[in-house]
Scaffold this active site. Sequence first.
Site, PDB file in Angstrom:
ATOM      1  CG  HIS A  41       1.214   1.363   2.000  1.00 50.72           C
ATOM      2  ND1 HIS A  41       2.120   0.674   1.258  1.00 50.72           N
ATOM      3  CD2 HIS A  41       1.679   1.349   3.279  1.00 50.72           C
ATOM      4  CE1 HIS A  41       3.118   0.263   2.036  1.00 50.72           C
ATOM      5  NE2 HIS A  41       2.862   0.658   3.271  1.00 50.72           N
ATOM      6  N   GLY A  42      -3.023   1.820   0.074  1.00 47.19           N
ATOM      7  CA  GLY A  42      -4.327   2.477   0.011  1.00 47.19           C
ATOM      8  C   GLY A  42      -4.777   2.709  -1.401  1.00 47.19           C
TER       9      GLY A  42
END
Lengths: 327, 494
Positions: free
Chosen positions: B325-326
């Site tokens: 996701h990041g």
Amino acid sequence: MKKLFIRILLVFSAFVIIYLGALTLLLILGHVNKLPNAKYKVGGYGYTLLRLDEAKKVKELDVLILGSSHVYRAFDTRILEKHGFKSFNYGTSAQPPYVTYFLLRDFLKREKPKHIVMDLYWSMLQKTGVEAGVDIISNSEINETAIDIARESDDIMLYNTLLISYIRQLYKPISTDEQKDFKNDQYVQNGFVESFIKQNADDSLKLASLKKITFKPADIQVNSVKKIVKLCKENNIDLTFVVTPVTREKKETVLNYNEYSRFINQLAQENNIRLIDYNQRPDLELNSQTDFYDASHLNQSGVVKFNKVFINDFIKLYNGKLANSDK
Amino acid sequence: MLFNSFEFLLFFPTVVGLYFLLPYRFRWLLLLVASYTFYMFWRVDYAIILVISTLIDYTCGIMMDRYPEEERERRKPWLWLSLLSNLGILFTFKYYNFFNGAASDLADLMGVSYAAPAFELLLPMGISFYTFQTMSYSIDVYYGRIKAEKHLGIFALFVTFFPQLVAGPIERAGNLLGQLRQKHDFDYDRVTSGLKLMAWGLFKKVVVADRLAPMVNTVYNNPTEYEGIPLITATVFFAFQIYCDFSGYSDMAIGAARVMGFDLMENFRRPYFSKSIKEFWGRWHISLSTWFRDYLYIPLGGNRVVKWRWYYNIFVVFLVSGFWHGANWTFLVWGALHGIYQVFGEVTKDQRNGLAKRFGLTKASSMESILQMVTTFTVVCLAWVFFRANTIGDAWYISTHMFTGLEESVRTIVFNIEGLREEWLILGRSTIFFALGILAIMVLLVIDWFREKNMNISLEVLPSSIRVFAYGAVIAFILLFGRFDETEFIYFQF
């Protein structure tokens, strides 16, 4: 596929009826401003209704002043008149350059001033301009300018304001509307609004805790400034950029003021326009508590001090221009 | 280009119109051009990454297919080339600065000088989605689950198919590639069903998610100014914001593809009605969770290993999912929390069942279900704190101050109506804005609940003439109550 087209057409027609019906009903009931995507303010704070109406009648103008509330609360047209300049303050609430362009284009169809003074307040260079659009569209007749303002911003709120304004003007023309009064303000002829507040409503603690921002110009506003320059050149009008003074604390909220300063200087130089930033003038001594009524706007004491300096600058520029034209 | 933009309102009908008017053999070309146009509306130069990724995976697929399944060893170098180049692109754009920063911090800690420069690169939109999609293609070809696509144009379309290019669903070649070759005739029912799904997705995005976003941002961008109820409210709002933002995009993607005759996989199945974290992950971002199941969890051994190793596999999958996701510690903690939830759920399963029996909850099944749903939603929200917070410090502050100052908040609400207004205004908006947010969530929950119970709430039951006005009213509602300042979808950043 034909069936789909007919169906879409029917749904679209039903949508138009329901949409316009809902806006009309809410307008009549006085609840239209409760919709999150619709705003309609006629005769409100900022005196745009009076100003737009007066702008239609102005003749033989020396100076036209453009910008946001900083402008219509700072450039006192009475003081300019005392020095022999007939001026009109065409500032309106939160007016960004893209709105300025359309207002100016419309104004120049009727009257050509000798000079234009335009404010380049940082906040207006990075705004979308919806607030100003609502203000102008609500307080004017539905004309090419109003439609262009809505179209250029491409914001649903302005399209809704346009629709609401149109519906309302079907049964109540804008000329029959009245400006509301506000106890601490007075609309002076030629667009200027005088504030009666003598002491800044924001105390030093509040001034010290203003929200910090980083200046980042929006393309739409920068392009509009260039269009304004072009429009002035085409009409042979002398243009001056200014930055109207704010409190020292407000100026310090711009974390990259040097960058902003560089940006507007470059914008002025590229277009061969003079620029005066009154936030960087040591000879203009303004007190945050006694010369402003809030963090951003001058009160009458500040207006007098500011206009004294501005008039001196302007006379020098004006004489310089006259001298140049004599040669 | 965003689904909720004016450009898309012109782009989509044009593409669909041309799609059904063109002869079948040119349709792939139209969709390919449309897909690149769609992507290049965001940034033209980054389309080159799509081209590179497409060419590498196309070549690797063709090369692997040259060897029979029994000679997997000879396929392996091409699989590695595909995986390394995709992960390399992902690492360069998404993770380099994170690792570089971590190395720099570590060097500082050890008193060593470290001066590798940071990259000032903008993260290509949807990079995590299309790289995962193409990696799954290469892995499937490697294992012989699918044949390599010979037609470069069709393969390029598989990588860039515009409805799902930038935020999924992450499609599998086995599902999508074949459909790209099929002829889809115009089907009225299918088209209207796709359009309705798009409208529902748009409602979720612009009426629910984007209405809640400003209130969430106000609190989460300055969390230390709040405690108690505002922190709880903002976190619950974020839970619905992210659900509606992402599932809204998926609905619009699935709907847009359906209009043209393509079936994309389901990505969300009313996740907040889940009764356990395990069930939640079977309903949330299904295309990603099944990707991790098929290409990471099972290769790690899945549950066919000793218990401790099984727990380890679960935890690793969620940790990687968080990192997907990041490149930020907050996402890693979010993933780790879900890993811990899952492992804890498995370890305590018997004890929890025993407790439920002891308190008679199994007899009152609806009571047990509600309790399970509320518990699951609560722990999911606690994890969302880390997902949304800007820093680990902020997340820690929010987690530790959510339940403090409640007494004062309650007193204000009970005894002071002005105080109540302030509690609402504290989220940075007017009372009506706040009320609209609550109303939007309620509408969503009611519709989702009906769907969960398989109850027909379709407008199809209405007579045709009334239905026309009902659809018109839905569009009017979206336009009057939605936010249209072209806010990006949260998952675009991934």
